[in-house]
Design a protein around this motif. Structure first.
Motif, short mmCIF file in Angstrom:
data_model
loop_
_atom_site.label_atom_id
_atom_site.label_comp_id
_atom_site.label_asym_id
_atom_site.label_seq_id
_atom_site.Cartn_x
_atom_site.Cartn_y
_atom_site.Cartn_z
N VAL A 10 0.83 -1.20 0.00
CA VAL A 10 0.00 0.00 0.00
C VAL A 10 0.87 1.26 0.00
CG1 VAL A 10 -0.32 0.17 2.50
CG2 VAL A 10 -2.06 1.06 0.98
N ARG A 13 2.11 1.75 -3.48
CA ARG A 13 1.03 2.21 -4.36
C ARG A 13 0.82 3.72 -4.27
NH1 ARG A 13 -2.36 -1.37 -2.90
NH2 ARG A 13 -3.79 -0.21 -1.55
N HIS A 14 1.13 4.30 -3.12
CA HIS A 14 0.80 5.71 -2.90
C HIS A 14 2.00 6.65 -2.94
CE1 HIS A 14 -3.49 5.43 -2.09
NE2 HIS A 14 -3.24 4.27 -1.49
N ILE A 15 3.20 6.13 -3.13
CA ILE A 15 4.37 7.00 -3.29
C ILE A 15 5.27 6.39 -4.36
CG2 ILE A 15 5.49 5.93 -1.27
CD1 ILE A 15 6.97 8.62 -0.86
N SER A 21 6.69 12.00 1.35
CA SER A 21 5.42 12.49 0.82
C SER A 21 4.39 12.66 1.94
CB SER A 21 4.88 11.52 -0.23
OG SER A 21 3.60 11.93 -0.69
N THR A 23 0.52 13.17 3.26
CA THR A 23 -0.71 12.53 2.79
C THR A 23 -1.92 13.36 3.21
OG1 THR A 23 -1.13 11.20 4.78
CG2 THR A 23 0.41 10.28 3.16
N CYS A 97 6.44 4.17 6.70
CA CYS A 97 5.38 5.11 7.06
C CYS A 97 5.75 5.74 8.40
CB CYS A 97 4.00 4.46 7.10
SG CYS A 97 3.71 3.33 8.46
N LYS A 143 -4.11 2.31 4.51
CA LYS A 143 -5.10 1.88 3.51
C LYS A 143 -6.28 2.84 3.38
CE LYS A 143 -6.14 -2.52 3.16
NZ LYS A 143 -6.49 -3.92 3.53
N LEU A 145 -6.00 5.72 2.59
CA LEU A 145 -5.68 6.53 1.42
C LEU A 145 -6.40 6.01 0.18
CD1 LEU A 145 -1.85 7.04 2.02
CD2 LEU A 145 -3.68 8.72 2.37
N ASP A 146 -6.82 4.74 0.21
CA ASP A 146 -7.61 4.17 -0.89
C ASP A 146 -9.08 4.56 -0.80
OD1 ASP A 146 -5.41 2.79 -2.01
OD2 ASP A 146 -5.67 1.14 -0.58
N GLN A 148 -10.58 7.79 0.67
CA GLN A 148 -10.36 9.08 1.33
C GLN A 148 -11.62 9.66 1.94
OE1 GLN A 148 -7.66 11.88 -0.18
NE2 GLN A 148 -6.23 10.38 -0.97
#
Length: 298
Positions: A10, A13-15, A21, A23, A97, A143, A145-146, A148
């Protein structure tokens, strides 16, 4: 290991690019690196760092710890550390993270649990064996972030669960000390906040000590015991790191960056900058621009 693999997926997938980064959750950051980094000074906020892939060393003075997917890092107060990513590649990037600790929520949890402050050693920088429940909660947080639309409702609940698991873990004692008014760690935390708020002005130890509720001599002794440096040295690191950021990201000259963070003497700024970062300002920035991955400090 299954949850760590899920966390790695995950985060990946987001960075997509190397770096740090932010969020949609203000206390959650994701970090990626495609190769090892050089040792890089930075101020780490009080936070939980969970590596899903790769490994890293962080140092406070001469004290160093290494953590990876089997051990997580807890930084209990804002500390000037040196970070060094040890394992990372394009095929198997470093993935991490970082969850900043919500001090208000932490204090509420401690009050709800009741009980006194425990005695014993209170390391403010330490690594601990991986906790499946903690990893599971962190994975659920990332997760979000999937989805929002669920962040506003569910993120505070999961963050609170993470804080609860930290409080009931091997590091509960230090967190209780930090949140307990009148304890030396709580006072040092307030002193750190005061210095960070006015890092670019002339520092009067008596003023910082008054805000922390300590005498100047007590502040000096306990501050150094926690951070491995004096309040003035702590302020100096804040100034130099902010000057570095201004030059690297805003294109400021060495002279204007030094002045912006409170230096009146360009020669003193250059001398102290070189002592911390290993090169004069211009040479250091050129080196970092030539190798962007070395910017990663967390």
């Amino acid at each position: 290991m299954e949850k760590i693999a899920e966390l790695a997926q995950v985060i990946d997938r987001h960075i997509a690019k190397s770096g740090i980064s932010p969020t949609a959750m203000p206390r959650l950051s994701l970090i990626r690196a495609a190769q090892p980094s050089i040792p890089t000074p930075a101020v780490y906020e009080a936070s939980l760092c969970l590596i899903a892939q790769g490994s890293k060393r962080v140092s406070l003075g001469e004290h160093s710890v290494v953590y990876d997917a089997s051990r997580y890092l807890l930084v209990s107060v804002d500390l000037p550390l040196v970070g060094h990513i040890l394992e990372a590649s394009a095929q198997t990037p470093y993935l991490c993270c970082k969850i900043d600790l919500d001090q208000a929520a932490l204090a509420e949890l401690i009050a709800a649990q009741g009980g006194g402050v425990p005695h014993g050693d209170r390391p403010v920088l330490a690594v601990y064996p991986s906790d499946p429940d903690l990893i599971d909660a962190a994975c659920r947080l990332v997760k979000l972030l999937d989805r929002q639309e669920s962040i506003a409702t569910l993120a505070p609940l999961i963050e609170r669960e993470i804080l609860y698991r930290l409080l009931t873990g091997p590091h509960g004692a230090v967190l209780r000390h930090i949140a307990t008014a009148g304890s030396h760690l709580n006072q040092v935390t307030r002193a750190i906040a005061a210095i960070r708020k006015r890092y670019d002005t002339q520092l009067r130890i008596e003023d910082v000590a008054a805000e922390a509720g300590m005498s100047a001599s007590s502040l000096h002794a306990h501050f150094k015991a926690v951070t491995r440096m004096t309040p003035l040295d702590y302020q100096k690191q804040l100034r130099l790191q902010e000057a570095r950021r201004l030059m690297l990201t805003d294109g400021a000259s060495a002279g204007s960056a030094g002045f912006a963070v409170g230096y009146e003497s360009p020669s003193q700024f250059s001398r102290e900058y070189r002592r911390l970062f290993g090169a004069p300002p211009r040479q250091d920035i050129e080196r970092m621009q030539a190798a962007p991955v070395t910017r990663i400090a967390l």
